[in-house]
Scaffold this motif. Structure first.
Motif, mmCIF file in Angstrom:
data_model
loop_
_atom_site.group_PDB
_atom_site.id
_atom_site.type_symbol
_atom_site.label_atom_id
_atom_site.label_comp_id
_atom_site.label_asym_id
_atom_site.label_seq_id
_atom_site.Cartn_x
_atom_site.Cartn_y
_atom_site.Cartn_z
ATOM 1 N N PRO A 83 -33.899 30.789 38.389
ATOM 2 C CA PRO A 83 -31.816 31.219 38.713
ATOM 3 C C PRO A 83 -31.162 31.656 38.163
ATOM 4 O O PRO A 83 -29.877 32.162 38.255
ATOM 5 C CB PRO A 83 -31.738 31.049 39.849
ATOM 6 C CG PRO A 83 -33.401 29.372 40.006
ATOM 7 C CD PRO A 83 -33.840 29.887 39.495
ATOM 8 N N SER A 84 -30.503 30.018 37.586
ATOM 9 C CA SER A 84 -29.710 29.781 36.390
ATOM 10 C C SER A 84 -29.540 30.285 35.687
ATOM 11 O O SER A 84 -27.207 30.478 35.282
ATOM 12 C CB SER A 84 -29.979 28.101 36.527
ATOM 13 O OG SER A 84 -30.247 28.065 35.462
ATOM 14 N N GLY A 85 -30.172 31.120 35.277
ATOM 15 C CA GLY A 85 -29.833 31.958 33.755
ATOM 16 C C GLY A 85 -29.027 30.917 32.654
ATOM 17 O O GLY A 85 -28.820 31.168 31.564
ATOM 18 N N ARG A 86 -29.542 29.461 32.062
ATOM 19 C CA ARG A 86 -29.815 29.031 31.275
ATOM 20 C C ARG A 86 -29.732 29.194 30.507
ATOM 21 O O ARG A 86 -29.358 28.768 28.825
ATOM 22 C CB ARG A 86 -30.441 27.359 31.936
ATOM 23 C CG ARG A 86 -30.250 26.429 31.243
ATOM 24 C CD ARG A 86 -30.580 25.656 31.730
ATOM 25 N NE ARG A 86 -31.008 23.659 30.444
ATOM 26 C CZ ARG A 86 -31.967 22.814 30.483
ATOM 27 N NH1 ARG A 86 -32.785 22.413 31.870
ATOM 28 N NH2 ARG A 86 -31.922 21.996 29.649
ATOM 29 N N ASN B 201 -38.202 36.379 27.105
ATOM 30 C CA ASN B 201 -37.489 35.632 26.408
ATOM 31 C C ASN B 201 -38.797 34.293 27.394
ATOM 32 O O ASN B 201 -37.900 34.022 28.611
ATOM 33 C CB ASN B 201 -36.099 35.517 26.824
ATOM 34 C CG ASN B 201 -35.311 33.972 26.986
ATOM 35 O OD1 ASN B 201 -36.169 32.920 26.339
ATOM 36 N ND2 ASN B 201 -34.107 33.877 26.951
ATOM 37 N N ILE B 202 -39.397 34.412 27.101
ATOM 38 C CA ILE B 202 -40.503 32.781 27.377
ATOM 39 C C ILE B 202 -39.519 31.528 28.858
ATOM 40 O O ILE B 202 -40.256 31.142 29.458
ATOM 41 C CB ILE B 202 -41.271 32.063 26.769
ATOM 42 C CG1 ILE B 202 -40.963 31.648 25.715
ATOM 43 C CG2 ILE B 202 -41.872 33.294 25.986
ATOM 44 C CD1 ILE B 202 -41.998 31.338 25.228
ATOM 45 N N MET B 203 -38.242 31.532 28.244
ATOM 46 C CA MET B 203 -37.553 30.216 28.485
ATOM 47 C C MET B 203 -37.035 30.015 29.853
ATOM 48 O O MET B 203 -36.743 29.784 30.476
ATOM 49 C CB MET B 203 -36.509 29.674 27.687
ATOM 50 C CG MET B 203 -36.785 28.775 26.230
ATOM 51 S SD MET B 203 -36.349 28.656 25.142
ATOM 52 C CE MET B 203 -36.189 26.570 25.694
ATOM 53 N N GLN B 204 -37.182 31.961 29.940
ATOM 54 C CA GLN B 204 -36.741 32.105 31.470
ATOM 55 C C GLN B 204 -37.512 32.412 32.394
ATOM 56 O O GLN B 204 -37.596 32.233 33.610
ATOM 57 C CB GLN B 204 -36.112 33.788 31.740
ATOM 58 C CG GLN B 204 -34.864 33.815 30.275
ATOM 59 C CD GLN B 204 -33.836 35.014 30.658
ATOM 60 O OE1 GLN B 204 -34.473 36.026 29.964
ATOM 61 N NE2 GLN B 204 -32.736 35.185 30.784
ATOM 62 N N HIS B 205 -38.633 32.030 32.346
ATOM 63 C CA HIS B 205 -39.886 32.251 33.086
ATOM 64 C C HIS B 205 -40.611 30.866 33.381
ATOM 65 O O HIS B 205 -41.550 30.185 32.639
ATOM 66 C CB HIS B 205 -40.917 33.215 32.521
ATOM 67 C CG HIS B 205 -39.974 34.467 32.134
ATOM 68 N ND1 HIS B 205 -39.569 35.809 33.288
ATOM 69 C CD2 HIS B 205 -40.066 35.500 30.980
ATOM 70 C CE1 HIS B 205 -39.378 36.878 32.464
ATOM 71 N NE2 HIS B 205 -39.153 36.532 31.150
ATOM 72 N N ILE B 206 -40.549 30.056 34.160
ATOM 73 C CA ILE B 206 -40.725 28.945 34.355
ATOM 74 C C ILE B 206 -41.337 28.348 36.184
ATOM 75 O O ILE B 206 -41.980 27.534 35.765
ATOM 76 C CB ILE B 206 -39.661 27.635 34.188
ATOM 77 C CG1 ILE B 206 -38.742 28.109 35.450
ATOM 78 C CG2 ILE B 206 -38.939 27.823 33.371
ATOM 79 C CD1 ILE B 206 -37.793 27.244 36.296
#
Length: 447
Positions: free
Chosen positions: A333-336, A349-354
């Motif tokens: 959710p933070s959009g980091r 973007n795999i870094m958005q899916h945790i």
């Protein structure tokens, strides 16, 4: 100056234009008649070095049959068998065949009767991965081999031959050129997931993988450009896999549902070929898909992980790694990591899916593998079919697969998933390395 010197100088001055003219004529002749290095296809073909045709393709038809050869490899582990030919056979048309060898300077006197082993995993499709085991011909040190319906070597001389690989055996104690190689089975259709592919490859570099191998039938134009960039720097090997020229490949697992002649574009064949291709080059081979990352959770690298596992299980040659799904429909959710520079790059973007699904252990839960290739004889996708060592199930808290894709368990809310930020532990190196890879391939510009 003496009279003789003057005479010689005079004669040379009269001959000089003639010599220059003759030299130019010879140069022009050579340019016209000799093959140019800058013109592909103008060289003398490699096959002309031998009295037969040598295949330059990854799939080669067996003359007069419905079968295909893929790769020929020296086999040191099976008594009485010297060469293994990874093949694709039409299962209802298996017939007696002979291995015809070329011995480096002359033919073997006669063809040797082949042992045909159709792999047990074929999922009911007409074609299946097949091993052809060839006995060693007496008095021959073979360099090339083909399959023939007749034992007569003269009959087979017009067939297409495969070069035998792995002739230079490496001792078990010797240092391998590579420590870890990833074999990605099949790339087909218009797959164009550039961002996830770049993130995956850069992640593997951080985990100490030295080579990734992709068997490619086709892909999207953007991914093609990225593949070329990674191939140029030596990290990626792309094996052309035009199986669609020889049969109708299926994009699924069940012939009744998906149709076709062979499952999933011949995935099993490519995995087996990759195992033998790197058997004496790589200490370990990872067998997984293009959107999967086998990730250690208590070690920084795969090197550290496997040192510990091998110390605990010295006889193990197959390590099963659980597949864990990270639904691409759930976003952090933070959009980091919603980076502006990545927004226009095709792909996930795999870094958005945790957020990770908990595997449903009440049903079959598939794994992928890390193997020591010399211990494996035949492999399937989620397990080996034949091997010479022990098989170990690696605990998921030690290592599991980060697999960002569509949900496996539909309808789960974010609260029903597990937060898993392991990929973020590599942020400081991963993000700039992905940027450099995208820039090198022309997707990002500096300044």
């Amino acid at each position: 100056m003496s009279f003789l010197t003057m005479k010689t100088s005079c004669m040379f001055s009269r001959m000089y234009p003639l010599l220059i003219s003759s030299a130019l004529a010879v140069m022009v002749y050579l340019i016209i008649t000799l093959p140019s290095r800058s013109q592909p296809g103008k060289h003398k073909p490699h096959s002309q070095l031998y009295p037969f045709n040598t295949s330059s393709q990854s799939i080669t038809p067996v003359y007069g049959t419905r079968h295909f050869m893929v790769g020929a490899y020296k086999e040191y582990r099976v008594t009485g068998r010297s060469v293994r030919i990874i093949s694709i056979f039409r299962r209802d048309s298996v017939e007696p065949l002979y291995c015809v060898f070329y011995c480096g300077a002359d033919w073997a006197k006669t063809g040797m009767e082949a042992e045909v082993q159709v792999h047990s995993d074929h999922f009911g499709f007409p074609f299946g991965t097949t091993d052809v085991l060839c006995p060693h011909p007496p008095g021959c040190h073979p360099t090339h081999v083909t399959l023939s319906k007749q034992a007569d070597a003269q009959y087979a001389q017009n067939h297409t031959f495969l070069r035998i690989q792995n002739l230079l055996k490496r001792d078990e104690e010797e240092t391998f050129p590579l420590n870890f190689t990833v074999c990605v089975s099949n790339l087909f259709g218009d797959y164009n997931n550039v961002l996830q592919f770049a993130q995956t490859l850069e992640m593997y570099k951080l985990l100490n993988v030295q080579r990734v191998v992709v068997y490619k039938t086709s892909c999207g134009p953007d991914l093609e450009r990225l593949l070329r960039s990674y191939t140029d720097d030596g990290f990626l090997e792309v094996v052309p896999w035009r199986i669609d020229k020889h049969m109708t490949p299926s994009s699924g697992w069940q012939p009744t549902e998906h149709g076709g002649d062979i499952h999933y574009y011949g995935q099993l064949t490519t995995l087996n070929d990759c195992v033998y291709r790197y058997m004496y080059q790589s200490r370990y081979v990872l067998l997984n898909d293009i959107d999967e990352i086998i990730t250690p959770y208590q070690h920084e690298t795969l090197t550290q992980l496997m040192e510990d596992l091998q110390r605990q299980h010295p006889e193990a040659g197959v390590f099963l790694i659980e597949n864990h799904i990270f639904p691409k429909s759930q976003f952090e959710p933070s959009g980091r990591f919603d980076r502006l520079s990545w927004r226009d790059i095709p792909g996930i973007n795999i870094m958005q899916h945790i957020y990770r699904e908990e595997p449903d252990y009440r049903i079959y839960h598939p794994s992928k593998m890390i193997i020591r290739p010399r211990t494996v004889e035949q492999t399937s996708v989620h397990s080996v079919l034949r091997n010479f060592g022990e098989t170990i199930n690696v605990p998921p808290q030690l290592c599991h697969i980060i697999h960002v894709r569509v949900p496996l368990q539909n309808g789960l809310s974010k609260e029903e998933l597990h937060e898993d930020k392991r990929i973020w532990d590599y942020e400081k190196q991963l993000v700039p390395n992905v940027d450099k890879a995208l820039e090198r391939a022309g997707f990002l510009t500096t300044g």
